[in-house]
Design a protein around this motif. Structure first.
Motif, mmCIF file in Angstrom:
data_model
loop_
_atom_site.group_PDB
_atom_site.id
_atom_site.type_symbol
_atom_site.label_atom_id
_atom_site.label_comp_id
_atom_site.label_asym_id
_atom_site.label_seq_id
_atom_site.Cartn_x
_atom_site.Cartn_y
_atom_site.Cartn_z
ATOM 1 N N GLY A 158 4.392 6.033 7.289
ATOM 2 C CA GLY A 158 4.365 6.709 5.993
ATOM 3 C C GLY A 158 5.697 7.359 5.688
ATOM 4 N N PHE A 159 5.885 7.694 4.443
ATOM 5 C CA PHE A 159 7.062 8.435 4.003
ATOM 6 C C PHE A 159 6.602 9.744 3.376
ATOM 7 C CE2 PHE A 159 11.216 6.283 4.050
ATOM 8 C CZ PHE A 159 10.849 5.195 4.789
ATOM 9 N N ALA A 160 7.425 10.761 3.448
ATOM 10 C CA ALA A 160 7.104 12.009 2.765
ATOM 11 C C ALA A 160 8.384 12.623 2.238
ATOM 12 C CB ALA A 160 6.414 12.972 3.725
ATOM 13 N N VAL A 186 3.149 6.755 -4.722
ATOM 14 C CA VAL A 186 1.837 6.440 -5.305
ATOM 15 C C VAL A 186 1.377 7.618 -6.155
ATOM 16 C CG1 VAL A 186 -0.523 5.739 -4.780
ATOM 17 C CG2 VAL A 186 1.320 5.180 -3.169
ATOM 18 N N ALA A 187 0.940 7.345 -7.373
ATOM 19 C CA ALA A 187 0.416 8.417 -8.231
ATOM 20 C C ALA A 187 -0.832 9.013 -7.586
ATOM 21 C CB ALA A 187 0.067 7.856 -9.604
ATOM 22 N N ASP A 188 -0.877 10.324 -7.485
ATOM 23 C CA ASP A 188 -2.049 10.977 -6.894
ATOM 24 C C ASP A 188 -3.226 10.999 -7.861
ATOM 25 O OD1 ASP A 188 -0.978 11.658 -4.337
ATOM 26 O OD2 ASP A 188 0.244 13.180 -5.327
ATOM 27 N N MET A 238 4.674 2.269 4.191
ATOM 28 C CA MET A 238 4.291 2.736 2.847
ATOM 29 C C MET A 238 5.416 3.563 2.232
ATOM 30 S SD MET A 238 1.209 1.865 1.701
ATOM 31 C CE MET A 238 1.309 3.049 0.367
ATOM 32 N N LYS A 294 -2.096 12.901 7.740
ATOM 33 C CA LYS A 294 -2.187 11.490 7.331
ATOM 34 C C LYS A 294 -2.732 10.619 8.467
ATOM 35 C CE LYS A 294 -0.103 11.586 3.172
ATOM 36 N NZ LYS A 294 -0.504 10.922 1.938
ATOM 37 N N LYS A 333 2.202 17.058 7.997
ATOM 38 C CA LYS A 333 1.783 15.908 7.180
ATOM 39 C C LYS A 333 1.434 14.707 8.056
ATOM 40 C CE LYS A 333 2.580 15.474 3.002
ATOM 41 N NZ LYS A 333 3.188 15.391 1.662
ATOM 42 N N PRO A 380 -7.191 7.168 -4.696
ATOM 43 C CA PRO A 380 -7.348 7.184 -3.247
ATOM 44 C C PRO A 380 -5.976 7.327 -2.573
ATOM 45 C CG PRO A 380 -7.650 4.957 -4.110
ATOM 46 C CD PRO A 380 -7.534 5.873 -5.290
ATOM 47 N N ASP A 381 -5.948 7.910 -1.385
ATOM 48 C CA ASP A 381 -4.734 7.936 -0.582
ATOM 49 C C ASP A 381 -4.710 6.629 0.212
ATOM 50 O OD1 ASP A 381 -2.933 8.352 1.683
ATOM 51 O OD2 ASP A 381 -2.838 10.433 1.011
ATOM 52 N N ILE A 382 -3.765 5.758 -0.115
ATOM 53 C CA ILE A 382 -3.739 4.410 0.475
ATOM 54 C C ILE A 382 -3.470 4.488 1.973
ATOM 55 C CG2 ILE A 382 -2.564 2.167 0.425
ATOM 56 C CD1 ILE A 382 -1.945 2.748 -2.570
ATOM 57 N N LEU A 383 -2.512 5.314 2.339
ATOM 58 C CA LEU A 383 -2.152 5.443 3.761
ATOM 59 C C LEU A 383 -3.351 5.941 4.570
ATOM 60 C CD1 LEU A 383 0.135 5.165 5.797
ATOM 61 C CD2 LEU A 383 0.941 7.438 5.118
ATOM 62 N N ALA A 427 6.245 3.226 -1.000
ATOM 63 C CA ALA A 427 5.967 3.405 -2.429
ATOM 64 C C ALA A 427 5.569 4.840 -2.756
ATOM 65 C CB ALA A 427 4.855 2.452 -2.867
#
Ligand code: C5P
Length: 234
Positions: free
Chosen positions: A154-156, A102-104, A98, A177, A173, A133-136, A100
């Protein structure tokens, strides 16, 4: 040449930034360029994986589709959620990365017609937002429900401080997650967003703090390191 250590694996990569429509001409977006996700998709295909690249909005040209690299296009976070869930559950992905942004939040209402200003008045509209929604996290939950078995990355993006390092923030995180690997980008320096170079730490769930690896180099370098980490899982 790269080892073909991901041959036969289905790898889904999301890249770019989502856009949340306000009306037919306006949206809320972000500055994600898509460069890191593209580098990951190409690195995965180089190592023999069957790659499905799900692109939101990007600022770089699309790679060519090949037998090893299929591309789909989405716009909003809800569309990305649907495409990603389908890839994990119906297409039985082995890995989902993931990348991308993503807009929160998204506007609560989508205006069917262009929002107009009143030329006589000085007031401005208020835009109500709702949570996306949080996709991850959704993928983590569906995995725990046995609906798919994908290895989840995931990425952060974090900014470290004297009190809390980027790696510490990343470990928190990773826990929240619940994914298998978290790539923590150090932002705030002149790196990462829109750039070709990056600074990142790869964190693995359950690993000792000494086992995390740092990458300072190009996004392609980071992509190769991530592929080695993924290949070691199988
Ligand atoms: O919570 P934060 O945005 O820092 O987490 C980043 C990671 O979570 C990224 O992998 C991003 O793709 C994913 N994410 C998501 N759905 C959201 C927000 C972030 O899947 N709504």
């Amino acid at each position: 040449t790269e080892p073909a250590d991901l041959t036969g694996k289905k790898i889904v990569v999301t890249a770019g930034g989502t856009r949340e429509a306000l009306d037919p001409v306006r949206y809320l977006g972000n500055r994600s360029s898509g460069k890191q996700g593209l580098a990951i998709a190409l690195a995965a295909a180089d190592r023999g994986a069957d790659v499905h690249l799900i692109l939101a909005h990007t600022e770089v040209p699309d790679p060519d589709e090949t037998e090893k690299l299929r591309i789909s296009r989405v716009s909003s976070a809800l569309e990305l959620l649907e495409a990603t869930e389908r890839a994990a559950i119906e297409d039985r992905a082995d890995v989902v990365v993931m990348t991308a942004a993503v807009a929160d939040f998204r506007p609560r209402d989508l205006s069917e017609t262009k929002i107009k200003k009143d030329p006589e008045a000085q007031d401005a509209p208020t835009i109500d937002l709702v949570r996306n929604p949080d996709i991850l996290k959704t993928l983590v939950r569906k995995k725990s429900e046995g609906k798919h078995q994908a290895f989840l990355v995931g990425f952060a993006a974090e900014t470290g401080s004297p009190e809390q390092s980027v790696a510490e923030l990343g470990r928190l995180k990773l826990e929240s997650k619940g994914c298998d690997v978290l790539v923590v980008n150090e932002v705030g320096t002149d790196l990462v967003f829109g750039k070709d170079r990056t600074a990142a730490t790869l964190l693995t769930r359950g690993a000792e703090p000494g086992e995390e690896s740092e990458v300072r180099g190009t996004k392609a370098d980071l992509a190769r390191r991530l592929m080695t980490r993924i290949a070691s899982h199988f």
